[in-house]
Design a protein around this motif. Sequence first.
Motif, PDB file in Angstrom:
ATOM      1  N   ALA A  17      31.962 -37.437 -67.890  1.00 19.49           N
ATOM      2  CA  ALA A  17      32.808 -38.828 -67.533  1.00 19.49           C
ATOM      3  C   ALA A  17      31.740 -39.449 -66.442  1.00 19.49           C
ATOM      4  O   ALA A  17      31.675 -40.632 -66.992  1.00 19.49           O
ATOM      5  CB  ALA A  17      34.168 -39.212 -67.353  1.00 19.49           C
ATOM      6  N   LEU A  18      31.323 -39.634 -65.754  1.00 19.60           N
ATOM      7  CA  LEU A  18      30.564 -39.841 -65.163  1.00 19.60           C
ATOM      8  C   LEU A  18      29.140 -39.719 -65.370  1.00 19.60           C
ATOM      9  O   LEU A  18      28.201 -41.586 -65.829  1.00 19.60           O
ATOM     10  CB  LEU A  18      30.445 -39.083 -63.305  1.00 19.60           C
ATOM     11  CG  LEU A  18      31.089 -38.980 -62.794  1.00 19.60           C
ATOM     12  CD1 LEU A  18      30.552 -38.227 -61.644  1.00 19.60           C
ATOM     13  CD2 LEU A  18      31.161 -40.924 -62.286  1.00 19.60           C
ATOM     14  N   PHE A  19      28.379 -38.934 -66.320  1.00 23.90           N
ATOM     15  CA  PHE A  19      27.655 -39.092 -67.467  1.00 23.90           C
ATOM     16  C   PHE A  19      27.375 -40.415 -68.569  1.00 23.90           C
ATOM     17  O   PHE A  19      26.639 -41.755 -68.069  1.00 23.90           O
ATOM     18  CB  PHE A  19      26.693 -37.994 -67.907  1.00 23.90           C
ATOM     19  CG  PHE A  19      25.752 -38.365 -68.532  1.00 23.90           C
ATOM     20  CD1 PHE A  19      24.266 -38.353 -67.367  1.00 23.90           C
ATOM     21  CD2 PHE A  19      25.797 -37.674 -69.641  1.00 23.90           C
ATOM     22  CE1 PHE A  19      22.974 -37.714 -68.369  1.00 23.90           C
ATOM     23  CE2 PHE A  19      24.201 -37.514 -70.837  1.00 23.90           C
ATOM     24  CZ  PHE A  19      23.148 -37.911 -69.748  1.00 23.90           C
ATOM     25  N   ALA A  20      28.598 -40.253 -68.962  1.00 24.41           N
ATOM     26  CA  ALA A  20      28.607 -41.320 -69.558  1.00 24.41           C
ATOM     27  C   ALA A  20      29.141 -42.634 -68.874  1.00 24.41           C
ATOM     28  O   ALA A  20      27.979 -44.292 -69.930  1.00 24.41           O
ATOM     29  CB  ALA A  20      29.740 -41.412 -70.687  1.00 24.41           C
TER      30      ALA A  20
ATOM     31  N   LEU B 113      37.206 -46.661 -61.676  1.00 24.27           N
ATOM     32  CA  LEU B 113      36.543 -45.743 -62.022  1.00 24.27           C
ATOM     33  C   LEU B 113      36.991 -43.995 -61.023  1.00 24.27           C
ATOM     34  O   LEU B 113      37.185 -43.322 -61.639  1.00 24.27           O
ATOM     35  CB  LEU B 113      34.977 -46.301 -61.326  1.00 24.27           C
ATOM     36  CG  LEU B 113      34.242 -44.914 -62.276  1.00 24.27           C
ATOM     37  CD1 LEU B 113      34.589 -44.713 -63.785  1.00 24.27           C
ATOM     38  CD2 LEU B 113      32.797 -45.791 -61.772  1.00 24.27           C
ATOM     39  N   VAL B 114      37.060 -44.523 -60.239  1.00 17.31           N
ATOM     40  CA  VAL B 114      37.668 -43.298 -59.106  1.00 17.31           C
ATOM     41  C   VAL B 114      38.700 -42.788 -59.624  1.00 17.31           C
ATOM     42  O   VAL B 114      38.704 -41.357 -59.081  1.00 17.31           O
ATOM     43  CB  VAL B 114      37.216 -43.897 -57.966  1.00 17.31           C
ATOM     44  CG1 VAL B 114      37.817 -42.607 -56.921  1.00 17.31           C
ATOM     45  CG2 VAL B 114      35.795 -44.533 -57.205  1.00 17.31           C
TER      46      VAL B 114
ATOM     47  N   ARG C  93      57.405 -41.106 -57.727  1.00 19.74           N
ATOM     48  CA  ARG C  93      56.439 -41.332 -56.905  1.00 19.74           C
ATOM     49  C   ARG C  93      55.761 -42.749 -57.893  1.00 19.74           C
ATOM     50  O   ARG C  93      55.304 -42.124 -59.085  1.00 19.74           O
ATOM     51  CB  ARG C  93      55.474 -40.313 -56.631  1.00 19.74           C
ATOM     52  CG  ARG C  93      55.726 -39.431 -55.307  1.00 19.74           C
ATOM     53  CD  ARG C  93      54.347 -38.680 -55.747  1.00 19.74           C
ATOM     54  NE  ARG C  93      53.785 -38.045 -56.147  1.00 19.74           N
ATOM     55  CZ  ARG C  93      52.591 -37.724 -56.105  1.00 19.74           C
ATOM     56  NH1 ARG C  93      52.584 -36.329 -55.444  1.00 19.74           N
ATOM     57  NH2 ARG C  93      51.878 -38.096 -56.997  1.00 19.74           N
ATOM     58  N   ASP C  94      55.668 -43.508 -57.267  1.00 22.47           N
ATOM     59  CA  ASP C  94      54.871 -44.841 -57.942  1.00 22.47           C
ATOM     60  C   ASP C  94      53.685 -44.639 -57.749  1.00 22.47           C
ATOM     61  O   ASP C  94      53.309 -44.986 -56.568  1.00 22.47           O
ATOM     62  CB  ASP C  94      55.397 -45.968 -57.473  1.00 22.47           C
ATOM     63  CG  ASP C  94      54.917 -47.160 -58.358  1.00 22.47           C
ATOM     64  OD1 ASP C  94      53.968 -46.958 -59.217  1.00 22.47           O
ATOM     65  OD2 ASP C  94      55.121 -48.625 -57.659  1.00 22.47           O
ATOM     66  N   LEU C  95      52.724 -43.965 -58.796  1.00 18.73           N
ATOM     67  CA  LEU C  95      51.503 -44.808 -58.629  1.00 18.73           C
ATOM     68  C   LEU C  95      50.780 -45.727 -58.667  1.00 18.73           C
ATOM     69  O   LEU C  95      49.378 -46.174 -58.457  1.00 18.73           O
ATOM     70  CB  LEU C  95      50.451 -43.721 -59.197  1.00 18.73           C
ATOM     71  CG  LEU C  95      51.507 -41.764 -58.803  1.00 18.73           C
ATOM     72  CD1 LEU C  95      50.835 -41.349 -60.172  1.00 18.73           C
ATOM     73  CD2 LEU C  95      50.489 -41.047 -57.644  1.00 18.73           C
TER      74      LEU C  95
ATOM     75  N   PHE D   7      41.844 -38.040 -61.878  1.00 16.86           N
ATOM     76  CA  PHE D   7      42.697 -37.413 -62.248  1.00 16.86           C
ATOM     77  C   PHE D   7      42.500 -36.661 -63.737  1.00 16.86           C
ATOM     78  O   PHE D   7      43.354 -35.985 -64.115  1.00 16.86           O
ATOM     79  CB  PHE D   7      44.103 -38.136 -63.080  1.00 16.86           C
ATOM     80  CG  PHE D   7      44.659 -38.940 -61.349  1.00 16.86           C
ATOM     81  CD1 PHE D   7      45.868 -37.562 -61.310  1.00 16.86           C
ATOM     82  CD2 PHE D   7      44.564 -40.108 -60.912  1.00 16.86           C
ATOM     83  CE1 PHE D   7      46.435 -38.149 -60.233  1.00 16.86           C
ATOM     84  CE2 PHE D   7      45.400 -39.849 -59.769  1.00 16.86           C
ATOM     85  CZ  PHE D   7      46.379 -39.451 -59.331  1.00 16.86           C
ATOM     86  N   LEU D   8      40.900 -36.234 -63.997  1.00 19.56           N
ATOM     87  CA  LEU D   8      40.697 -36.094 -65.226  1.00 19.56           C
ATOM     88  C   LEU D   8      40.721 -34.171 -64.706  1.00 19.56           C
ATOM     89  O   LEU D   8      39.742 -33.532 -63.476  1.00 19.56           O
ATOM     90  CB  LEU D   8      38.941 -36.556 -65.390  1.00 19.56           C
ATOM     91  CG  LEU D   8      38.787 -37.602 -65.570  1.00 19.56           C
ATOM     92  CD1 LEU D   8      37.313 -37.475 -66.503  1.00 19.56           C
ATOM     93  CD2 LEU D   8      39.704 -37.503 -67.350  1.00 19.56           C
ATOM     94  N   THR D   9      40.894 -33.743 -65.741  1.00 19.37           N
ATOM     95  CA  THR D   9      40.955 -31.980 -65.179  1.00 19.37           C
ATOM     96  C   THR D   9      39.447 -31.149 -65.946  1.00 19.37           C
ATOM     97  O   THR D   9      38.840 -31.501 -66.981  1.00 19.37           O
ATOM     98  CB  THR D   9      42.108 -31.085 -65.933  1.00 19.37           C
ATOM     99  OG1 THR D   9      42.307 -31.340 -67.395  1.00 19.37           O
ATOM    100  CG2 THR D   9      43.390 -31.793 -65.815  1.00 19.37           C
TER     101      THR D   9
END
Length: 101
Positions: A87-90, A71-72, A39-41, A77-79
Amino acid sequence: MAFRQRLRVRNVQLGQPDEDLAFAPAVAGACEARPFRYRDLGSMAYLSRGHAVVSFRRLKVSGFVGWLMWLVFHIAFLTGYMNRMSALFATDLRFGNRPLC
């Protein structure tokens, strides 16, 4: 250590199969493997603050819109919930109080 056990250890170290493992053929054929499907992402690259390039199938985006897409997808894809929030806060701390241009 008995001779049979030493021979068994030697076979394992050399990567040779062990004859006593009677369950190995049953396990090997127990489930049928599905064929591999790629699957090509697409590809994404972060260039600088507020700039990124995105290539997904026929869609090619760059600049601020590409950065938002990067960014989205990066956060999606972060677990784990805490990893996403940190990550959003940083990102908000880094980019929130400065102009993007």
